[in-house]
Design a protein around this motif. Structure first.
Motif, PDB file in Angstrom:
ATOM      1  N   VAL A   5       4.781  -8.749   3.047  1.00  0.00           N
ATOM      2  CA  VAL A   5       5.047  -7.423   1.745  1.00  0.00           C
ATOM      3  C   VAL A   5       4.450  -5.975   2.224  1.00  0.00           C
ATOM      4  O   VAL A   5       5.149  -5.430   2.461  1.00  0.00           O
ATOM      5  CB  VAL A   5       4.020  -8.145   0.559  1.00  0.00           C
ATOM      6  CG1 VAL A   5       3.983  -6.819  -0.367  1.00  0.00           C
ATOM      7  CG2 VAL A   5       4.380  -9.139  -0.062  1.00  0.00           C
ATOM      8  N   LEU A   9       6.688  -2.613   2.867  1.00  0.00           N
ATOM      9  CA  LEU A   9       5.872  -1.714   1.522  1.00  0.00           C
ATOM     10  C   LEU A   9       6.097  -0.293   2.548  1.00  0.00           C
ATOM     11  O   LEU A   9       5.514   0.390   2.064  1.00  0.00           O
ATOM     12  CB  LEU A   9       4.892  -1.585   0.924  1.00  0.00           C
ATOM     13  CG  LEU A   9       5.919  -2.683  -0.295  1.00  0.00           C
ATOM     14  CD1 LEU A   9       4.776  -3.666  -1.337  1.00  0.00           C
ATOM     15  CD2 LEU A   9       6.757  -1.844  -0.500  1.00  0.00           C
ATOM     16  N   VAL A  43       4.529  -1.986  -5.461  1.00  0.00           N
ATOM     17  CA  VAL A  43       5.650  -2.546  -5.569  1.00  0.00           C
ATOM     18  C   VAL A  43       6.778  -2.041  -6.344  1.00  0.00           C
ATOM     19  O   VAL A  43       6.835  -1.916  -7.954  1.00  0.00           O
ATOM     20  CB  VAL A  43       6.045  -3.732  -5.960  1.00  0.00           C
ATOM     21  CG1 VAL A  43       7.106  -4.530  -5.043  1.00  0.00           C
ATOM     22  CG2 VAL A  43       4.758  -4.343  -4.932  1.00  0.00           C
ATOM     23  N   CYS A 132      10.694  -8.727  -2.560  1.00  0.00           N
ATOM     24  CA  CYS A 132      10.370  -7.222  -1.196  1.00  0.00           C
ATOM     25  C   CYS A 132      11.371  -7.172   0.082  1.00  0.00           C
ATOM     26  O   CYS A 132      12.516  -6.586  -0.301  1.00  0.00           O
ATOM     27  CB  CYS A 132       9.130  -7.597  -1.268  1.00  0.00           C
ATOM     28  SG  CYS A 132       7.310  -6.415  -1.277  1.00  0.00           S
ATOM     29  N   TYR A 136      14.571  -4.960  -1.386  1.00  0.00           N
ATOM     30  CA  TYR A 136      14.076  -3.727  -0.626  1.00  0.00           C
ATOM     31  C   TYR A 136      15.357  -3.676   0.955  1.00  0.00           C
ATOM     32  O   TYR A 136      16.129  -2.835   1.718  1.00  0.00           O
ATOM     33  CB  TYR A 136      12.929  -3.424   0.002  1.00  0.00           C
ATOM     34  CG  TYR A 136      12.078  -3.269  -0.452  1.00  0.00           C
ATOM     35  CD1 TYR A 136      11.886  -1.428  -1.240  1.00  0.00           C
ATOM     36  CD2 TYR A 136      10.991  -3.862  -1.463  1.00  0.00           C
ATOM     37  CE1 TYR A 136      10.999  -1.661  -1.849  1.00  0.00           C
ATOM     38  CE2 TYR A 136      10.307  -3.509  -2.294  1.00  0.00           C
ATOM     39  CZ  TYR A 136       9.642  -1.722  -2.542  1.00  0.00           C
ATOM     40  OH  TYR A 136       9.271  -1.425  -3.390  1.00  0.00           O
TER      41      TYR A 136
END
Length: 180
Positions: A5, A9, A43, A132, A136
């Motif tokens: 994660v 990020l 997030v 994620c 993403y």
């Protein structure tokens, strides 16, 4: 626990010491906060954002939920600690189970109706990793349709992947937290 994660990020990894106030003295919570670090993790979430509280902000972020003040706030349980939120909807670490499970509730309902979100902090971390990777990477943040609703194709793909980590009720709660 949250390495993937943080990588997605682009959150820097930190080896700072984590200290917990006495009321949060729990080994699982300590391990979770050690993985998160001192600072909050943000997030992206449909229409809002998910904030995972870092150790430095954990005590302050309990205000309004009844976890620190011991005030009667709806039916807030003394075994609950908020470890994050989605626009003030709390993500709750529940001390009363072993392992400690993770719950989700909507605010503004007059009572807290906490729903199971993950069976453990490890399961929650794996579910966040799936989110994620899908949001993403696989879907490139393009999960809303022309009416700004979460696309059915995204919900189906997310639900399918979550089924490897969460039980049916937990996966449904995760989707509820995503799509309302």
């Amino acid at each position: 626990m949250l390495e993937r994660v943080k990588t997605i990020l682009k959150v820097p990894f930190s080896k700072e010491a984590i200290y917990l106030p006495q009321q949060f003295n729990n080994a699982e919570l300590f391990d979770w906060l050690s993985a998160v670090g001192g600072k909050d993790i943000e997030v992206e979430w449909p229409a809002e954002q998910l904030t995972i509280y870092g150790a430095h902000n954990l005590a302050e972020r309990q205000k309004g939920y009844g976890a620190i003040t011991k005030q009667k706030t709806g039916n807030w349980q003394p075994s609950w600690v908020v470890i994050g939120d989605i626009h003030a909807d709390p993500i709750i670490f529940n001390f009363s189970s072993s392992p400690c499970n993770i719950l989700f509730a909507r605010h503004g309902q007059g009572r807290w109706e906490a729903r199971p979100l993950a069976g453990s902090t490890g399961d929650f971390a794996r579910a966040l990793t799936i989110w994620c990777e899908m949001y993403y990477i696989k879907f490139g943040k393009k999960i809303l349709d022309d009416e700004f609703e979460v696309k059915d194709s995204f919900k189906k793909a997310l639900s399918d992947d979550l089924s490897h980590v969460l039980n049916k009720e937990e996966a449904e709660t995760f989707i509820f937290a995503v799509a309302g």
